[in-house]
Scaffold this motif. Structure first.
Motif, PDB file in Angstrom:
ATOM      1  N   GLU A  37       0.806  -1.136   0.009  1.00 21.42           N
ATOM      2  CA  GLU A  37       0.064   0.010   0.120  1.00 21.42           C
ATOM      3  C   GLU A  37       0.820   1.327  -0.125  1.00 21.42           C
ATOM      4  O   GLU A  37       0.676   2.239  -0.569  1.00 21.42           O
ATOM      5  N   ALA A  38       2.072   1.246   0.674  1.00 21.26           N
ATOM      6  CA  ALA A  38       2.718   2.443   0.771  1.00 21.26           C
ATOM      7  C   ALA A  38       3.420   2.619  -0.684  1.00 21.26           C
ATOM      8  O   ALA A  38       3.702   3.641  -0.891  1.00 21.26           O
ATOM      9  N   LEU A  39       3.829   1.411  -1.216  1.00 21.58           N
ATOM     10  CA  LEU A  39       4.552   1.444  -2.382  1.00 21.58           C
ATOM     11  C   LEU A  39       3.473   2.154  -3.710  1.00 21.58           C
ATOM     12  O   LEU A  39       3.892   2.977  -4.390  1.00 21.58           O
ATOM     13  N   GLY A  40       2.258   1.485  -3.333  1.00 22.74           N
ATOM     14  CA  GLY A  40       1.274   2.054  -4.164  1.00 22.74           C
ATOM     15  C   GLY A  40       0.970   3.572  -4.157  1.00 22.74           C
ATOM     16  O   GLY A  40       0.746   4.410  -5.252  1.00 22.74           O
ATOM     17  N   ALA A  41       1.077   4.254  -3.019  1.00 25.72           N
ATOM     18  CA  ALA A  41       0.968   5.505  -2.723  1.00 25.72           C
ATOM     19  C   ALA A  41       1.994   6.333  -3.369  1.00 25.72           C
ATOM     20  O   ALA A  41       2.024   7.502  -3.915  1.00 25.72           O
ATOM     21  N   LEU A  42       3.344   5.738  -3.456  1.00 22.48           N
ATOM     22  CA  LEU A  42       4.707   6.424  -3.913  1.00 22.48           C
ATOM     23  C   LEU A  42       4.316   6.355  -5.396  1.00 22.48           C
ATOM     24  O   LEU A  42       4.681   7.538  -6.063  1.00 22.48           O
ATOM     25  N   VAL A  43       3.838   5.372  -6.047  1.00 29.23           N
ATOM     26  CA  VAL A  43       3.499   5.537  -7.657  1.00 29.23           C
ATOM     27  C   VAL A  43       2.268   6.462  -7.674  1.00 29.23           C
ATOM     28  O   VAL A  43       2.390   7.236  -8.802  1.00 29.23           O
ATOM     29  N   MET A  44       1.348   6.833  -6.789  1.00 29.85           N
ATOM     30  CA  MET A  44       0.510   7.739  -7.117  1.00 29.85           C
ATOM     31  C   MET A  44       1.098   9.103  -7.133  1.00 29.85           C
ATOM     32  O   MET A  44       0.707   9.945  -7.763  1.00 29.85           O
TER      33      MET A  44
END
Length: 404
Positions: A140-147
């Motif tokens: 989830e944290a890495l997904g936020a970075l991609v966002m």
């Protein structure tokens, strides 16, 4: 973490990055080539329903073949559907029809790819010697970075390179995701043998017969409806009316930063304490965030509210991911996740459509208040609902069992 979990997370980031760049670059390319905003919208609408159908159909495939193989195939489909565009442009020139065609083909890679990776989580956690809470929190944290990085990368690429080069780069990220997935051992994607045939209807039956899965699907759908209404309509209209349309980007940045922090906290601490506490805290924070955002007050208030929403989502979304892998039978995980992802693919249209009607008739302020009220009611009912009271760890479900 070992090589298996690192490969899983890397492939997840690369796949999401490709989708994120495509989500910005493709509409811009359609607009540049056709000069029509209507054509741009038509491409998005035309691919929404096939994406939902693809999620349902591919759920069956994901429960029949190795999930690692399914993940690789879906990334290859995504890569080829994007790479075909510059080839067609060179051969005969692009039109709206070509964009729609390859958007439909690409839909058999996007949503099914997400489903395949979700279904593979238990195997990755076991092979990677990592707890599910930490793995999903990191995801989830890495997904936020991609966002945060994806839209900026897409904008930069569109400025530096021509459209065809951007499409090749986008296809390359999906191809790289498939290549990295090859580093994951096949046994991590193995399916627990079930009994009987693998039928699509089993996904629906498993979901609707489980009060827990019904409740979590409704909560997730409500979140997507409210978020899409704010993000795609209410806030753009509000900031445009205020003469500050550029501020929308800062809201999205604050949201992603909050999700990064929330996912990181859950990755570090999610294995401690009662899950009901994490669930309650995540819901209360998101309710506070949406309620504050609905005031459409000073920009800094909206930014802070977006960060709160993101933080709560980081906690809440990570916990939901852990619960899904515990409560869904392994032999049906692809089909159940396929149904859920198909529903969530269609949910943004409901949020944007409802917000558009309310904004047109009564203004952005009323639309914001209604959206916040929807999530307030959802949060209250979620805390009261019996299926969501017991969230503590359970042993893996037996094949063919139904979550309660």
């Amino acid at each position: 973490m070992n090589r298996v979990s690192l490969a899983y997370l890397a492939s997840y980031v690369l796949s999401m990055l490709g989708n994120s760049i495509a989500g910005v670059a493709l509409p811009l390319l359609v607009l540049q080539i056709t000069g029509s905003a209507l054509a741009t919208g038509a491409v998005a609408v035309a691919s929404a329903l096939p994406a939902a159908v693809a999620g349902l159909l591919m759920g069956v495939v994901i429960d029949r073949i190795n999930r690692r193989t399914a993940s690789i195939l879906t990334d290859v489909v995504s890569a080829l559907s994007v790479a075909a565009l510059p080839l067609v442009d060179t051969a005969v020139g692009l039109s709206v029809g070509w964009f729609v065609l390859f958007a439909v083909i690409g839909s058999f890679g996007d949503v099914p790819g997400l489903t395949a990776r979700e279904a593979m989580i238990p195997g990755i956690a076991s092979a990677g010697r990592i707890g599910a809470e930490r793995l999903i929190g990191l995801r989830e944290a890495l997904g936020a970075l991609v966002m945060l990085a994806g839209p900026a990368a897409a904008g930069t690429l569109m400025v530096v390179f021509d459209g065809s080069t951007v499409l090749w780069i986008t296809a390359g990220t999906s191809a790289a995701a498939a290549a990295v997935t090859l580093l994951i051992p096949k046994q991590a994607g193995a399916i627990t043998p079930g009994t009987g045939q693998v039928l699509m209807r089993d996904g629906w039956r498993t979901l609707v017969r489980s009060p827990f899965l019904v409740a979590t699907t409704i909560v997730s759908m409500s979140m997507v409806v409210v978020m899409s209404g704010f993000q795609a309509l209410v806030l753009p209209v509000h900031f445009t009316t205020e003469g500050r349309p550029e501020l929308l980007g800062f809201v999205l940045t604050a949201l992603a930063a909050g999700m990064l922090a929330g996912g990181g906290v859950y990755a570090a601490l999610g294995g401690r304490g009662r899950r009901r506490t994490w669930f309650t805290v995540g819901l209360v924070i998101t309710v506070a965030g949406f309620t504050t955002m609905a005031t459409l007050a000073a920009p800094w208030v909206v930014f802070g509210a977006a960060a709160l929403v993101g933080f709560g989502l980081g906690l809440f979304g990570s916990l939901m991911g852990v619960l899904m892998i515990e409560r869904i039978p392994d032999d049906r995980r692809g089909r159940v996740a396929g149904v859920q992802n198909a529903v969530l693919t269609l949910a943004p249209a409901l949020g944007m459509g409802g917000a558009a009607v309310l904004t047109e008739q009564s203004g952005a302020g009323v639309a914001a208040a209604v959206l916040a009220a929807v999530w307030l009611v959802t949060g209250a009912l979620s805390l009261w609902a019996r299926p969501l009271r017991d969230l503590e760890p359970r042993t893996a479900l037996a094949v063919g069992a139904t979550a309660t």
